[in-house]
Design an enzyme around this catalytic site. Sequence first.
Site, short mmCIF file in Angstrom:
data_model
loop_
_atom_site.label_atom_id
_atom_site.label_comp_id
_atom_site.label_asym_id
_atom_site.label_seq_id
_atom_site.Cartn_x
_atom_site.Cartn_y
_atom_site.Cartn_z
N LEU A 21 23.31 35.04 29.70
CA LEU A 21 23.09 36.26 30.47
C LEU A 21 22.43 37.33 29.61
O LEU A 21 21.55 38.06 30.07
CB LEU A 21 24.40 36.78 31.06
CG LEU A 21 25.17 35.78 31.95
CD1 LEU A 21 26.26 36.51 32.73
CD2 LEU A 21 24.25 35.04 32.90
N GLY B 55 29.34 39.83 24.72
CA GLY B 55 29.73 38.84 23.72
C GLY B 55 31.15 38.35 23.96
O GLY B 55 32.07 39.15 24.12
N ARG C 40 31.12 25.98 45.81
CA ARG C 40 31.71 27.28 45.51
C ARG C 40 30.63 28.36 45.38
O ARG C 40 30.79 29.50 45.81
CB ARG C 40 32.52 27.17 44.21
CG ARG C 40 33.15 28.47 43.75
CD ARG C 40 34.13 28.22 42.61
NE ARG C 40 34.63 29.47 42.07
CZ ARG C 40 34.15 30.09 41.01
NH1 ARG C 40 33.12 29.57 40.35
NH2 ARG C 40 34.67 31.23 40.60
N ASP D 265 24.57 39.66 18.23
CA ASP D 265 25.29 38.43 18.55
C ASP D 265 25.75 37.86 17.20
O ASP D 265 25.34 38.34 16.13
CB ASP D 265 24.35 37.44 19.27
CG ASP D 265 25.11 36.37 20.05
OD1 ASP D 265 25.12 36.43 21.30
OD2 ASP D 265 25.70 35.46 19.41
N ILE D 266 26.56 36.81 17.27
CA ILE D 266 26.95 36.13 16.03
C ILE D 266 25.89 35.10 15.62
O ILE D 266 25.91 34.59 14.50
CB ILE D 266 28.34 35.48 16.20
CG1 ILE D 266 29.01 35.28 14.85
CG2 ILE D 266 28.26 34.19 17.02
CD1 ILE D 266 30.48 34.93 14.97
N TYR E 66 41.34 32.65 29.48
CA TYR E 66 40.04 33.33 29.58
C TYR E 66 40.13 34.49 30.57
O TYR E 66 39.69 35.61 30.29
CB TYR E 66 38.98 32.31 30.01
CG TYR E 66 37.65 32.89 30.40
CD1 TYR E 66 36.72 33.28 29.44
CD2 TYR E 66 37.31 33.04 31.74
CE1 TYR E 66 35.48 33.82 29.81
CE2 TYR E 66 36.08 33.57 32.12
CZ TYR E 66 35.18 33.96 31.16
OH TYR E 66 33.96 34.49 31.52
N1 LIG Z 1 27.81 33.21 33.26
C1 LIG Z 1 28.65 33.61 34.21
O1 LIG Z 1 28.53 33.23 35.37
C2 LIG Z 1 29.75 34.58 33.85
C3 LIG Z 1 30.72 34.84 34.82
C4 LIG Z 1 31.71 35.77 34.52
C5 LIG Z 1 31.70 36.43 33.30
N2 LIG Z 1 30.76 36.12 32.37
C6 LIG Z 1 30.82 36.80 31.08
O2 LIG Z 1 29.52 37.22 30.72
C7 LIG Z 1 29.39 37.20 29.29
C8 LIG Z 1 28.16 36.38 28.92
O3 LIG Z 1 28.28 35.09 29.49
P1 LIG Z 1 27.19 33.95 29.23
O4 LIG Z 1 27.26 33.03 30.39
O5 LIG Z 1 25.91 34.55 28.84
O6 LIG Z 1 27.88 33.21 27.99
P2 LIG Z 1 27.22 32.69 26.63
O7 LIG Z 1 28.24 31.82 25.98
O8 LIG Z 1 25.88 32.10 26.90
O9 LIG Z 1 27.03 34.03 25.79
C9 LIG Z 1 28.07 34.63 25.06
C10 LIG Z 1 27.52 35.08 23.72
O10 LIG Z 1 28.60 35.68 22.99
C11 LIG Z 1 28.41 35.34 21.63
N3 LIG Z 1 29.65 35.41 20.86
C12 LIG Z 1 30.72 34.57 20.94
N4 LIG Z 1 31.63 34.88 20.00
C13 LIG Z 1 31.13 35.95 19.31
C14 LIG Z 1 31.58 36.71 18.21
N5 LIG Z 1 32.77 36.45 17.61
N6 LIG Z 1 30.82 37.73 17.77
C15 LIG Z 1 29.63 38.00 18.36
N7 LIG Z 1 29.13 37.30 19.39
C16 LIG Z 1 29.87 36.28 19.87
C17 LIG Z 1 27.90 33.91 21.66
O11 LIG Z 1 27.22 33.58 20.45
C18 LIG Z 1 26.99 33.91 22.88
O12 LIG Z 1 25.63 34.13 22.54
C19 LIG Z 1 30.71 36.65 28.75
O13 LIG Z 1 31.55 37.72 28.41
C20 LIG Z 1 31.28 35.91 29.95
O14 LIG Z 1 32.69 35.85 29.88
C21 LIG Z 1 29.78 35.22 32.62
#
Ligand SMILES: NC(=O)c1ccc[n+]([C@@H]2O[C@H](COP(=O)([O-])OP(=O)(O)OC[C@H]3O[C@@H](n4cnc5c(N)ncnc54)[C@H](O)[C@@H]3O)[C@@H](O)[C@H]2O)c1
Length: 279
Positions: A13, A71, A172, A32-33, A135
């Site tokens: 995202l 993140g 869903r 990001d990490i 989560y």
């Molecule tokens: N994709 C969805 O449909 C969805 C739905 C609900 C909520 N979310 C939330 O949206 C956010 C992004 O989701 P996404 O699908 O892009 O996930 P993703 O896993 O692709 O991205 C998450 C990012 O967070 C980074 N990260 C993880 N641990 C870290 C740390 N310790 N320090 C710094 N960065 C760190 C990862 O490297 C990754 O790039 C998340 O918080 C997720 O819970 C996503």
Amino acid sequence: MKKIVLTGAAGRLGSYLREPLSKMCQEFVSSDIADSVKNLAANETYVKADITDLDAMVALLEGADMVVHFGAIGDEAPMDVLWGPNFYGAYTVWEAAYRNKLRRVVYASSIHAVGMHKKTDFIGIDAPHKPDTFYGLAKCFAEDLASLYWDKRGLESVCMRILSCAQPTNSRAVGTWLSYDDLIHLVERAITTPITGFSVVYGVSNNDRAPVDNAKAHHLGYRPKDNAEQFAAEIYASDGPLDPHDPANTHHGGPFAAVELGNSGLAHLNLGADDTGKD
Ligand SMILES: NC(=O)c1ccc[n+]([C@@H]2O[C@H](COP(=O)([O-])OP(=O)(O)OC[C@H]3O[C@@H](n4cnc5c(N)ncnc54)[C@H](O)[C@@H]3O)[C@@H](O)[C@H]2O)c1
């Protein structure tokens, strides 16, 4: 706006948000990490930082107006895996935002904060927390942090309970889909609405079968345009009949409502190829 910081910038995202966010401010910082991200905008810098490191977050948010906090670990996992990034990592971001006098935290919360409510309950943003996983519990924790920092410290937030921001490939998603365009619109509204206080909003497109109600988030002006109904016939035909007694089909959390605590929910979601990362 002078400066916006995005955490989770290398994620799926985050990769969709970087370009539109860079256009909303003079200085845009992606973090990001991960070691790096590709294709930086002219006003964008990338900072590798761990959200579990409070000092790093305080340094990252220096001089920022707002942080868009994406993140996290994006799936169910054992508590010792989620504790740092998803629980303590939320604290570090809110605390760093407070110390740097930011105006607002825009946060990627999730439907999994309320995932054990039944789908037949058309829940609003004031539905009580009912997490379906560790989560989801972390999302409840972060939303409560947002509420606490607003009440006690005057730091605004918008907690966007995203449903499913991915190409719709399962039954869903006919209700839960959030298109990438609507995600961008939602984040823009979360940033530009003049006053938000502590706000919660569902991140879902304008689906005929959306199972949640955003009426009490009207002040954000979030008006999604896309509708997953266009995919319904094909998806229902390929998914076949659904078991009406399986919590994965009857609860808002979908498969997250059915998995054992600590086990992946995403593994049961049949996500499409575009979900491996845009950048
Ligand atoms: N994709 C969805 O449909 C969805 C739905 C609900 C909520 N979310 C939330 O949206 C956010 C992004 O989701 P996404 O699908 O892009 O996930 P993703 O896993 O692709 O991205 C998450 C990012 O967070 C980074 N990260 C993880 N641990 C870290 C740390 N310790 N320090 C710094 N960065 C760190 C990862 O490297 C990754 O790039 C998340 O918080 C997720 O819970 C996503």
